[in-house]
Motif scaffolding. Sequence first.
Motif, PDB file in Angstrom:
ATOM      1  N   LEU A   1      38.597  39.815  42.524  1.00 58.65           N
ATOM      2  CA  LEU A   1      38.597  40.429  41.201  1.00 58.65           C
ATOM      3  C   LEU A   1      38.508  39.349  40.123  1.00 58.65           C
ATOM      4  CD1 LEU A   1      41.504  42.976  41.805  1.00 58.65           C
ATOM      5  CD2 LEU A   1      39.053  43.307  42.210  1.00 58.65           C
ATOM      6  N   TYR A   2      38.250  39.772  38.878  1.00 60.30           N
ATOM      7  CA  TYR A   2      38.143  38.834  37.763  1.00 60.30           C
ATOM      8  C   TYR A   2      39.526  38.566  37.163  1.00 60.30           C
ATOM      9  CZ  TYR A   2      33.101  39.626  37.925  1.00 60.30           C
ATOM     10  OH  TYR A   2      31.793  39.700  38.318  1.00 60.30           O
ATOM     11  N   ILE A   3      40.434  38.114  38.022  1.00 61.59           N
ATOM     12  CA  ILE A   3      41.783  37.796  37.572  1.00 61.59           C
ATOM     13  C   ILE A   3      41.844  36.366  37.036  1.00 61.59           C
ATOM     14  CG2 ILE A   3      44.183  37.474  38.297  1.00 61.59           C
ATOM     15  CD1 ILE A   3      43.800  39.836  40.205  1.00 61.59           C
ATOM     16  N   ASP A   4      41.193  35.435  37.727  1.00 60.38           N
ATOM     17  CA  ASP A   4      41.192  34.035  37.275  1.00 60.38           C
ATOM     18  C   ASP A   4      40.573  33.902  35.890  1.00 60.38           C
ATOM     19  OD1 ASP A   4      42.459  33.163  39.554  1.00 60.38           O
ATOM     20  OD2 ASP A   4      40.622  32.528  40.577  1.00 60.38           O
ATOM     21  N   SER A   5      39.489  34.640  35.644  1.00 58.52           N
ATOM     22  CA  SER A   5      38.844  34.545  34.326  1.00 58.52           C
ATOM     23  C   SER A   5      39.728  35.141  33.240  1.00 58.52           C
ATOM     24  CB  SER A   5      37.471  35.228  34.342  1.00 58.52           C
ATOM     25  OG  SER A   5      37.591  36.611  34.620  1.00 58.52           O
ATOM     26  N   LEU A   6      40.566  36.125  33.609  1.00 60.60           N
ATOM     27  CA  LEU A   6      41.538  36.674  32.661  1.00 60.60           C
ATOM     28  C   LEU A   6      42.546  35.600  32.268  1.00 60.60           C
ATOM     29  CD1 LEU A   6      43.105  38.922  31.152  1.00 60.60           C
ATOM     30  CD2 LEU A   6      44.188  39.482  33.348  1.00 60.60           C
ATOM     31  N   LEU A   7      43.078  34.903  33.255  1.00 56.53           N
ATOM     32  CA  LEU A   7      44.073  33.867  32.996  1.00 56.53           C
ATOM     33  C   LEU A   7      43.469  32.693  32.230  1.00 56.53           C
ATOM     34  CD1 LEU A   7      45.830  33.848  36.495  1.00 56.53           C
ATOM     35  CD2 LEU A   7      46.495  35.105  34.438  1.00 56.53           C
ATOM     36  N   GLU A   8      42.187  32.433  32.467  1.00 55.81           N
ATOM     37  CA  GLU A   8      41.520  31.313  31.800  1.00 55.81           C
ATOM     38  C   GLU A   8      41.223  31.606  30.328  1.00 55.81           C
ATOM     39  OE1 GLU A   8      38.087  30.725  34.200  1.00 55.81           O
ATOM     40  OE2 GLU A   8      39.213  29.880  35.899  1.00 55.81           O
ATOM     41  N   ARG A   9      41.009  32.861  29.968  1.00 59.64           N
ATOM     42  CA  ARG A   9      40.649  33.189  28.589  1.00 59.64           C
ATOM     43  C   ARG A   9      41.860  33.303  27.672  1.00 59.64           C
ATOM     44  NH1 ARG A   9      38.537  39.461  28.236  1.00 59.64           N
ATOM     45  NH2 ARG A   9      38.415  38.919  26.023  1.00 59.64           N
ATOM     46  N   LEU A  10      43.057  33.432  28.248  1.00 64.19           N
ATOM     47  CA  LEU A  10      44.246  33.665  27.441  1.00 64.19           C
ATOM     48  C   LEU A  10      44.695  32.483  26.581  1.00 64.19           C
ATOM     49  CD1 LEU A  10      46.422  35.846  29.857  1.00 64.19           C
ATOM     50  CD2 LEU A  10      45.187  36.573  27.802  1.00 64.19           C
ATOM     51  N   PRO A  11      44.743  31.246  27.117  1.00 61.00           N
ATOM     52  CA  PRO A  11      45.284  30.143  26.306  1.00 61.00           C
ATOM     53  C   PRO A  11      44.569  29.923  24.972  1.00 61.00           C
ATOM     54  CG  PRO A  11      45.155  29.491  28.603  1.00 61.00           C
ATOM     55  CD  PRO A  11      44.441  30.806  28.500  1.00 61.00           C
ATOM     56  N   ALA A  12      43.276  30.090  24.929  1.00 59.36           N
ATOM     57  CA  ALA A  12      42.512  29.842  23.699  1.00 59.36           C
ATOM     58  C   ALA A  12      42.313  31.105  22.872  1.00 59.36           C
ATOM     59  CB  ALA A  12      41.154  29.240  24.047  1.00 59.36           C
TER      60      ALA A  12
END
Length: 202
Positions: free
Chosen positions: A123-134
Amino acid sequence: MNFPSKLIENAVEELAKLPGVGRKTALRLALHMLKHESEDTLSLAEALVKMRTEVKHCKECHNISDTEVCSICANPLRDKSLLCVVSDIRDVIAIENTSQYKGLYHVLGGVISPIEGIGPSDLYIDSLLERLPASEVKEILLAISPTMEGDTTAFYLTRKLRDFDLRITTIARGVPVGGELEYTDEVTLGRSIVERTAYGKV
C-alpha cells in the motif's frame, strides 16, 4: 450461447469481463452498439483507450488525475491542515459527493489483508509518512471502510503515525460496520465526516 458472428462473440466475451455484466447483458450491449451510429461506438472506444493510456495517478495523493498533480491537491482553497486517508479512489469520489469535506486526501490503494496476501508494503503507506514532515497537516482523518481489514489497516496506521504531532480521527460509525464507503448514502457519509471522532489512543 450461439452467435451468428465470431466478431460479435468476441465483443460479448470482452464485455462480459466487466464487473456485474453477464453474457446476456454483454450481448445486449454489443447489439445496441451495432445497431446505432458507428460514430457513437467509435467515440466510446476512443474514450476508453484515452482513459486507459492517459489517466495518471497524482504524485502527491495517488488519486486519479489528468495531470501529475490532481485538481484537489492543486486547489489553493483546500484545507491543507486536514488529510483524509482512504483505501480506494472510489472513496474519494464518495466523500467529495457529500460536499462536507474540504481537506486533502491520501489514497492507500487498498487495505491490509493477509488472506489476499496484501501487506503494508503493498500500500501507499510509506509515501504517506514521507509527505507529512514537509506538510501543513495537523489532523489525519482515517476514512477507511469499517471492515475487519479496514480496522486492521487503521490500527496499523495509528501505530505508524504516533511519532508525529498529529490529531488522529476516524469517521463516525454512522457508516454500518462491514459496509463499503462507496455504497453508503451521501447523507450518512456526510454526517460521519462532520461528526468524526478521535481514533482511540496511540
